[in-house]
Design a protein around this motif. Sequence first.
Motif, mmCIF file in Angstrom:
data_model
loop_
_atom_site.group_PDB
_atom_site.id
_atom_site.type_symbol
_atom_site.label_atom_id
_atom_site.label_comp_id
_atom_site.label_asym_id
_atom_site.label_seq_id
_atom_site.Cartn_x
_atom_site.Cartn_y
_atom_site.Cartn_z
ATOM 1 N N SER A 25 30.869 44.123 41.668
ATOM 2 C CA SER A 25 30.119 44.157 42.924
ATOM 3 C C SER A 25 29.826 42.739 43.413
ATOM 4 N N ARG A 26 29.271 42.671 44.622
ATOM 5 C CA ARG A 26 28.857 41.369 45.173
ATOM 6 C C ARG A 26 27.830 40.695 44.255
ATOM 7 N N SER A 27 27.007 41.520 43.621
ATOM 8 C CA SER A 27 25.984 40.976 42.720
ATOM 9 C C SER A 27 26.467 40.866 41.273
ATOM 10 N N VAL A 28 27.789 40.980 41.099
ATOM 11 C CA VAL A 28 28.471 40.771 39.815
ATOM 12 C C VAL A 28 28.089 41.830 38.779
ATOM 13 N N VAL A 29 27.861 43.043 39.229
ATOM 14 C CA VAL A 29 27.780 44.187 38.325
ATOM 15 C C VAL A 29 29.202 44.702 38.137
ATOM 16 N N THR A 30 29.590 44.959 36.904
ATOM 17 C CA THR A 30 30.963 45.363 36.627
ATOM 18 C C THR A 30 31.056 46.837 36.235
ATOM 19 N N TYR A 31 32.197 47.415 36.535
ATOM 20 C CA TYR A 31 32.485 48.823 36.252
ATOM 21 C C TYR A 31 33.886 48.905 35.669
ATOM 22 N N TYR A 32 34.078 49.812 34.702
ATOM 23 C CA TYR A 32 35.371 49.952 34.054
ATOM 24 C C TYR A 32 35.744 51.417 33.880
ATOM 25 N N GLU A 33 37.012 51.676 33.981
ATOM 26 C CA GLU A 33 37.544 52.983 33.614
ATOM 27 C C GLU A 33 37.481 53.079 32.091
ATOM 28 N N ASP A 34 37.238 54.274 31.590
ATOM 29 C CA ASP A 34 36.950 54.432 30.159
ATOM 30 C C ASP A 34 38.051 53.889 29.253
ATOM 31 N N THR A 35 39.304 54.090 29.607
ATOM 32 C CA THR A 35 40.391 53.707 28.692
ATOM 33 C C THR A 35 40.604 52.194 28.617
ATOM 34 N N VAL A 36 40.019 51.443 29.541
ATOM 35 C CA VAL A 36 40.196 49.988 29.511
ATOM 36 C C VAL A 36 38.916 49.270 29.091
ATOM 37 N N SER A 61 42.529 35.517 51.419
ATOM 38 C CA SER A 61 42.569 34.601 52.552
ATOM 39 C C SER A 61 42.181 35.378 53.799
ATOM 40 N N GLY A 62 41.495 34.703 54.702
ATOM 41 C CA GLY A 62 41.062 35.373 55.922
ATOM 42 C C GLY A 62 39.760 36.129 55.783
ATOM 43 N N LEU A 63 39.171 36.114 54.598
ATOM 44 C CA LEU A 63 37.853 36.708 54.409
ATOM 45 C C LEU A 63 37.142 35.983 53.277
ATOM 46 N N ALA A 64 35.809 36.029 53.327
ATOM 47 C CA ALA A 64 35.004 35.432 52.267
ATOM 48 C C ALA A 64 34.758 36.500 51.214
ATOM 49 N N LEU A 65 35.493 36.407 50.109
ATOM 50 C CA LEU A 65 35.451 37.462 49.112
ATOM 51 C C LEU A 65 34.052 37.663 48.542
ATOM 52 N N GLY A 66 33.235 36.631 48.598
ATOM 53 C CA GLY A 66 31.871 36.745 48.102
ATOM 54 C C GLY A 66 31.037 37.759 48.855
ATOM 55 N N ASN A 67 31.462 38.122 50.055
ATOM 56 C CA ASN A 67 30.751 39.121 50.857
ATOM 57 C C ASN A 67 31.221 40.544 50.571
ATOM 58 N N TYR A 68 32.162 40.682 49.643
ATOM 59 C CA TYR A 68 32.763 41.979 49.357
ATOM 60 C C TYR A 68 32.629 42.334 47.881
ATOM 61 N N HIS A 69 32.576 43.617 47.628
ATOM 62 C CA HIS A 69 32.840 44.107 46.283
ATOM 63 C C HIS A 69 34.359 44.065 46.093
ATOM 64 N N ALA A 103 52.025 49.719 34.838
ATOM 65 C CA ALA A 103 51.776 50.199 36.198
ATOM 66 C C ALA A 103 51.872 49.021 37.155
ATOM 67 N N VAL A 104 51.862 49.342 38.433
ATOM 68 C CA VAL A 104 51.636 48.328 39.461
ATOM 69 C C VAL A 104 50.133 48.211 39.659
ATOM 70 N N TYR A 105 49.620 47.009 39.580
ATOM 71 C CA TYR A 105 48.185 46.755 39.703
ATOM 72 C C TYR A 105 47.891 46.198 41.096
ATOM 73 N N PHE A 106 46.892 46.792 41.734
ATOM 74 C CA PHE A 106 46.490 46.417 43.087
ATOM 75 C C PHE A 106 45.051 45.914 43.074
ATOM 76 N N CYS A 107 44.789 44.873 43.845
ATOM 77 C CA CYS A 107 43.403 44.478 44.043
ATOM 78 C C CYS A 107 42.942 44.985 45.413
ATOM 79 N N ALA A 108 41.639 45.138 45.548
ATOM 80 C CA ALA A 108 41.082 45.684 46.771
ATOM 81 C C ALA A 108 39.683 45.133 46.996
ATOM 82 N N ALA A 109 39.269 45.113 48.259
ATOM 83 C CA ALA A 109 37.949 44.601 48.622
ATOM 84 C C ALA A 109 37.217 45.644 49.463
ATOM 85 N N SER A 110 35.914 45.745 49.231
ATOM 86 C CA SER A 110 35.115 46.787 49.864
ATOM 87 C C SER A 110 33.827 46.222 50.432
ATOM 88 N N ARG A 111 33.442 46.755 51.613
ATOM 89 C CA ARG A 111 32.158 46.389 52.210
ATOM 90 C C ARG A 111 31.124 47.505 52.071
#
Length: 125
Positions: free
Chosen positions: A51-62, A24-32, A90-98
């Motif tokens: 990513s914004r262009s829907v490229v995905t990345y994963y840590e090896d164990t998952v 909320s308060g931001l357009a997530l589509g503009n962020y990774h 674990a505690v899982y956190f989400c994050a957004a990046s420009r």
Amino acid sequence: VQLQASGGGLVQAGGSLRLSCAASGLALGNYHAAWFRQAPGKEREFVAGVSRSVVTYYEDTVNGRFTVSRSNTKNTVYLQMNSLKSEDTAVYFCAASRTASYSARYGNTNAYNYWGQGTLVTVSS
């Protein structure tokens, strides 16, 4: 700006959970966007990113067990977690990046501008 993570809980090993991160308060589509996790006594670590262009990345164990996705119309990012293991607790956190260089920096916590409050995932063996 707020990122609200939800969907955590207690699950047996081998089970599944789906985490959601509503923005909320931001357009997530503009962020990774990404999910990190932090187990007791450990540093926060990257889990999965999209990513914004829907490229995905994963840590090896998952990789192969978790799937990250996004819905820009719902302003939400998801993490589908299957075949859960006790070490996924674990505690899982989400994050957004420009950041302009997401492919090089997706695993770096410093690349993220906004963080959610975290949701606890406990996997019993």
